[in-house]
Design an enzyme around this catalytic site. Sequence first.
Site, PDB file in Angstrom:
ATOM      1  N   ASP A 263       5.896  -1.781  -3.190  1.00 51.86           N
ATOM      2  CA  ASP A 263       6.327  -1.748  -1.342  1.00 51.86           C
ATOM      3  C   ASP A 263       6.633  -2.520  -0.854  1.00 51.86           C
ATOM      4  O   ASP A 263       5.375  -3.373  -0.386  1.00 51.86           O
ATOM      5  CB  ASP A 263       4.990  -1.250  -1.412  1.00 51.86           C
ATOM      6  CG  ASP A 263       4.779  -0.314   0.420  1.00 51.86           C
ATOM      7  OD1 ASP A 263       5.873   0.719   0.831  1.00 51.86           O
ATOM      8  OD2 ASP A 263       4.130   0.643   1.117  1.00 51.86           O
TER       9      ASP A 263
ATOM     10  N   GLY B  12      10.648   3.135   1.888  1.00 50.24           N
ATOM     11  CA  GLY B  12      11.136   3.815   3.085  1.00 50.24           C
ATOM     12  C   GLY B  12      12.544   3.487   3.855  1.00 50.24           C
ATOM     13  O   GLY B  12      13.849   4.710   3.978  1.00 50.24           O
ATOM     14  N   SER B  13      12.478   2.836   4.408  1.00 58.77           N
ATOM     15  CA  SER B  13      13.768   3.175   5.848  1.00 58.77           C
ATOM     16  C   SER B  13      15.175   2.389   4.254  1.00 58.77           C
ATOM     17  O   SER B  13      16.173   2.308   4.673  1.00 58.77           O
ATOM     18  CB  SER B  13      14.005   1.491   6.238  1.00 58.77           C
ATOM     19  OG  SER B  13      13.736   0.833   5.137  1.00 58.77           O
TER      20      SER B  13
ATOM     21  N   HIS C 297       4.959   8.288  -0.491  1.00 56.84           N
ATOM     22  CA  HIS C 297       4.112   7.688  -0.027  1.00 56.84           C
ATOM     23  C   HIS C 297       4.268   8.000   1.263  1.00 56.84           C
ATOM     24  O   HIS C 297       5.079   8.045   2.148  1.00 56.84           O
ATOM     25  CB  HIS C 297       4.630   6.787  -0.265  1.00 56.84           C
ATOM     26  CG  HIS C 297       4.199   5.426  -0.161  1.00 56.84           C
ATOM     27  ND1 HIS C 297       3.833   4.883  -0.828  1.00 56.84           N
ATOM     28  CD2 HIS C 297       3.831   4.668   1.107  1.00 56.84           C
ATOM     29  CE1 HIS C 297       2.830   4.056  -0.665  1.00 56.84           C
ATOM     30  NE2 HIS C 297       3.187   3.471   0.441  1.00 56.84           N
TER      31      HIS C 297
ATOM     32  N   MET D 294      -2.000   4.032   8.838  1.00 54.79           N
ATOM     33  CA  MET D 294      -2.478   2.716   9.493  1.00 54.79           C
ATOM     34  C   MET D 294      -3.809   3.141  10.734  1.00 54.79           C
ATOM     35  O   MET D 294      -3.212   3.702  11.184  1.00 54.79           O
ATOM     36  CB  MET D 294      -1.509   2.255  10.063  1.00 54.79           C
ATOM     37  CG  MET D 294      -0.120   1.592   8.840  1.00 54.79           C
ATOM     38  SD  MET D 294       0.670   1.045   9.284  1.00 54.79           S
ATOM     39  CE  MET D 294       2.218   1.202   7.559  1.00 54.79           C
TER      40      MET D 294
ATOM     41  N   MET E  77      -4.248   1.866   4.575  1.00 60.86           N
ATOM     42  CA  MET E  77      -4.112   1.209   6.046  1.00 60.86           C
ATOM     43  C   MET E  77      -5.604   0.323   5.813  1.00 60.86           C
ATOM     44  O   MET E  77      -4.728   0.840   7.938  1.00 60.86           O
ATOM     45  CB  MET E  77      -2.792  -0.070   5.731  1.00 60.86           C
ATOM     46  CG  MET E  77      -1.598  -0.198   5.085  1.00 60.86           C
ATOM     47  SD  MET E  77      -0.628  -0.147   5.460  1.00 60.86           S
ATOM     48  CE  MET E  77       0.086   1.549   4.871  1.00 60.86           C
TER      49      MET E  77
ATOM     50  N   SER F 254       8.578   6.944   0.951  1.00 55.51           N
ATOM     51  CA  SER F 254       7.775   6.566   1.988  1.00 55.51           C
ATOM     52  C   SER F 254       8.383   7.459   3.107  1.00 55.51           C
ATOM     53  O   SER F 254       9.795   6.673   4.162  1.00 55.51           O
ATOM     54  CB  SER F 254       7.459   4.899   2.332  1.00 55.51           C
ATOM     55  OG  SER F 254       7.362   5.703   4.021  1.00 55.51           O
TER      56      SER F 254
ATOM     57  N   ASP G 232       2.143   6.970   4.619  1.00 54.72           N
ATOM     58  CA  ASP G 232       1.237   5.614   5.306  1.00 54.72           C
ATOM     59  C   ASP G 232       0.380   5.703   5.534  1.00 54.72           C
ATOM     60  O   ASP G 232       0.389   6.153   7.198  1.00 54.72           O
ATOM     61  CB  ASP G 232       2.172   4.910   5.338  1.00 54.72           C
ATOM     62  CG  ASP G 232       3.110   3.604   4.342  1.00 54.72           C
ATOM     63  OD1 ASP G 232       2.813   3.120   3.234  1.00 54.72           O
ATOM     64  OD2 ASP G 232       4.479   3.797   4.810  1.00 54.72           O
TER      65      ASP G 232
ATOM     66  N   GLY H 106       2.655  -2.250   7.858  1.00 53.13           N
ATOM     67  CA  GLY H 106       1.800  -2.864   9.108  1.00 53.13           C
ATOM     68  C   GLY H 106       3.640  -1.734   9.492  1.00 53.13           C
ATOM     69  O   GLY H 106       3.233  -1.240  10.733  1.00 53.13           O
TER      70      GLY H 106
ATOM     71  N   MET I  96       2.309  -4.882  -2.445  1.00 53.63           N
ATOM     72  CA  MET I  96       2.812  -5.341  -1.439  1.00 53.63           C
ATOM     73  C   MET I  96       3.823  -6.434  -1.025  1.00 53.63           C
ATOM     74  O   MET I  96       3.778  -7.261  -1.196  1.00 53.63           O
ATOM     75  CB  MET I  96       2.211  -5.073  -0.138  1.00 53.63           C
ATOM     76  CG  MET I  96       1.000  -4.151   0.210  1.00 53.63           C
ATOM     77  SD  MET I  96       1.870  -2.668   0.471  1.00 53.63           S
ATOM     78  CE  MET I  96       3.339  -3.166   1.724  1.00 53.63           C
TER      79      MET I  96
ATOM     80  N   HIS J  62      -1.173   5.425   1.147  1.00 56.31           N
ATOM     81  CA  HIS J  62      -1.162   4.495   0.956  1.00 56.31           C
ATOM     82  C   HIS J  62      -2.043   4.183   2.151  1.00 56.31           C
ATOM     83  O   HIS J  62      -2.083   4.321   3.754  1.00 56.31           O
ATOM     84  CB  HIS J  62      -0.586   3.516   1.403  1.00 56.31           C
ATOM     85  CG  HIS J  62       0.086   2.020   1.382  1.00 56.31           C
ATOM     86  ND1 HIS J  62       0.589   1.635   1.506  1.00 56.31           N
ATOM     87  CD2 HIS J  62      -0.870   1.070   1.170  1.00 56.31           C
ATOM     88  CE1 HIS J  62       0.563  -0.038   1.934  1.00 56.31           C
ATOM     89  NE2 HIS J  62      -1.250  -0.002   1.840  1.00 56.31           N
TER      90      HIS J  62
HETATM   91  C1  DX5 Z   1       4.441  -1.135   5.092  1.00 50.53           C
HETATM   92  C2  DX5 Z   1       4.313   0.648   4.511  1.00 50.53           C
HETATM   93  C3  DX5 Z   1       5.338   0.852   3.529  1.00 50.53           C
HETATM   94  C4  DX5 Z   1       6.834   0.971   4.402  1.00 50.53           C
HETATM   95  C5  DX5 Z   1       8.183   1.180   3.217  1.00 50.53           C
HETATM   96  O1  DX5 Z   1       3.033  -1.139   5.518  1.00 50.53           O
HETATM   97  O2  DX5 Z   1       3.071   0.151   3.762  1.00 50.53           O
HETATM   98  O3  DX5 Z   1       5.341   1.686   2.822  1.00 50.53           O
HETATM   99  O4  DX5 Z   1       7.146   1.742   4.479  1.00 50.53           O
HETATM  100  O5  DX5 Z   1       9.153   1.079   4.158  1.00 50.53           O
HETATM  101  P1  DX5 Z   1      10.428   0.114   3.957  1.00 50.53           P
HETATM  102  O6  DX5 Z   1      10.756   0.451   2.190  1.00 50.53           O
HETATM  103  O7  DX5 Z   1      11.963   0.182   4.735  1.00 50.53           O
HETATM  104  O8  DX5 Z   1       9.664  -1.500   3.520  1.00 50.53           O
HETATM  105 ZN    ZN Z   2       2.619   2.011   1.979  1.00 47.11          ZN
END
Ligand code: DX5
Ligand code: ZN
Length: 224
Positions: free
Chosen positions: A175, A197-198, A33, A37, A68, A8, A35, A142, A137, A66
Site C-alpha cells: 500500500d 488510491g490515486s 480498501h 485515521m 491507522m 483505496s 483507510d 497518513g 506500507m 486499514h
Molecule cells: C496511506 C493509505 C493508503 C493510500 C494510498 O496512508 O494507507 O491506502 O490511500 O494512496 P495512494 O495509492 O495514492 O498512495
Molecule cells: Zn491504506
Amino acid sequence: MAIKIAPSILSARFDRLGEQVKEAAEAGADLLHIDIMDGHFVPNLTMGPAIVKAIRSITKVPFDAHLMVTQPQDFVKAFADAGVDDLTVHVESDHDVRATVKAIRDVGVSPGLVLNPATPFDQAAHYLPDVDLLLVMTVHPGFASQAFRQDVLPKIREARAYIDKEQLACALQVDGGINLDTAPLVAEAGADILVSGSGIFPDHVKENLRALREAAERAAYRRR
Ligand code: DX5
Ligand code: ZN
C-alpha cells in the site's frame, strides 16, 4: 494465484462516495480498501464506522479496513458491526498485538498486520501464523498520492520468502504509491494484493483498474 487489486476510497470523491464505490465494484475491484485515521497515529482524520456502514449495502465486494489509529483494540467491534471483512492493525500502534488479533478473529473478521516503511519485517514475522494478511506500507501512512519508496522492496521480498518457506496462509499486501510504474516492481517482489488510491480514483476508475491489473499480472508472470 492471480494478483488482487484493492482500490483505496481515500482518493475517491467524497461528495459522491456511493457512486465511486459502485464504479470500483463494477470495474472488478477484488477488495475495497478503507483507510481509517484517528489524527493521532497519523496526522490526518478520515472515516469512521458510520461511513463504512453507509456504503456497506452498495456492494458485496469485501471491505478491507486499514486501521491507522493509536488504540486499534477499541475499534474492533464497531468496524465489525459496520460490516468490514478484514481489519489490519499496525504493529507500531499502542496495543497488545496478539490480543487485538484474537479480538478481531473472535468477532468473525479476518485479522491482518501492517508494517510502516521503517519497521523491520522481524516485528511481524512471529505473528504471521495467526493472521490472514500482512500489509507492507510503501509510503509513510497518513495521506494518498505520496511517492512510492523503493527502499521497501527488499522487505517485500523478505516477507514473500518467509511466507512461502513457512507455508503460511497469509496474503501479502502492499500500500502506497502504487501506479503503472511501481505495480510491476511490487508484483515481481511477490505481493498478492495491491492497494491503490490515486492510481484508480476519482476518474476513469474502470480503465485505471484494468491497466493496473494488467501491469501487475505481466510482472507476476515473469516472477513465476
Ligand atoms: C496511506 C493509505 C493508503 C493510500 C494510498 O496512508 O494507507 O491506502 O490511500 O494512496 P495512494 O495509492 O495514492 O498512495
Ligand atoms: Zn491504506
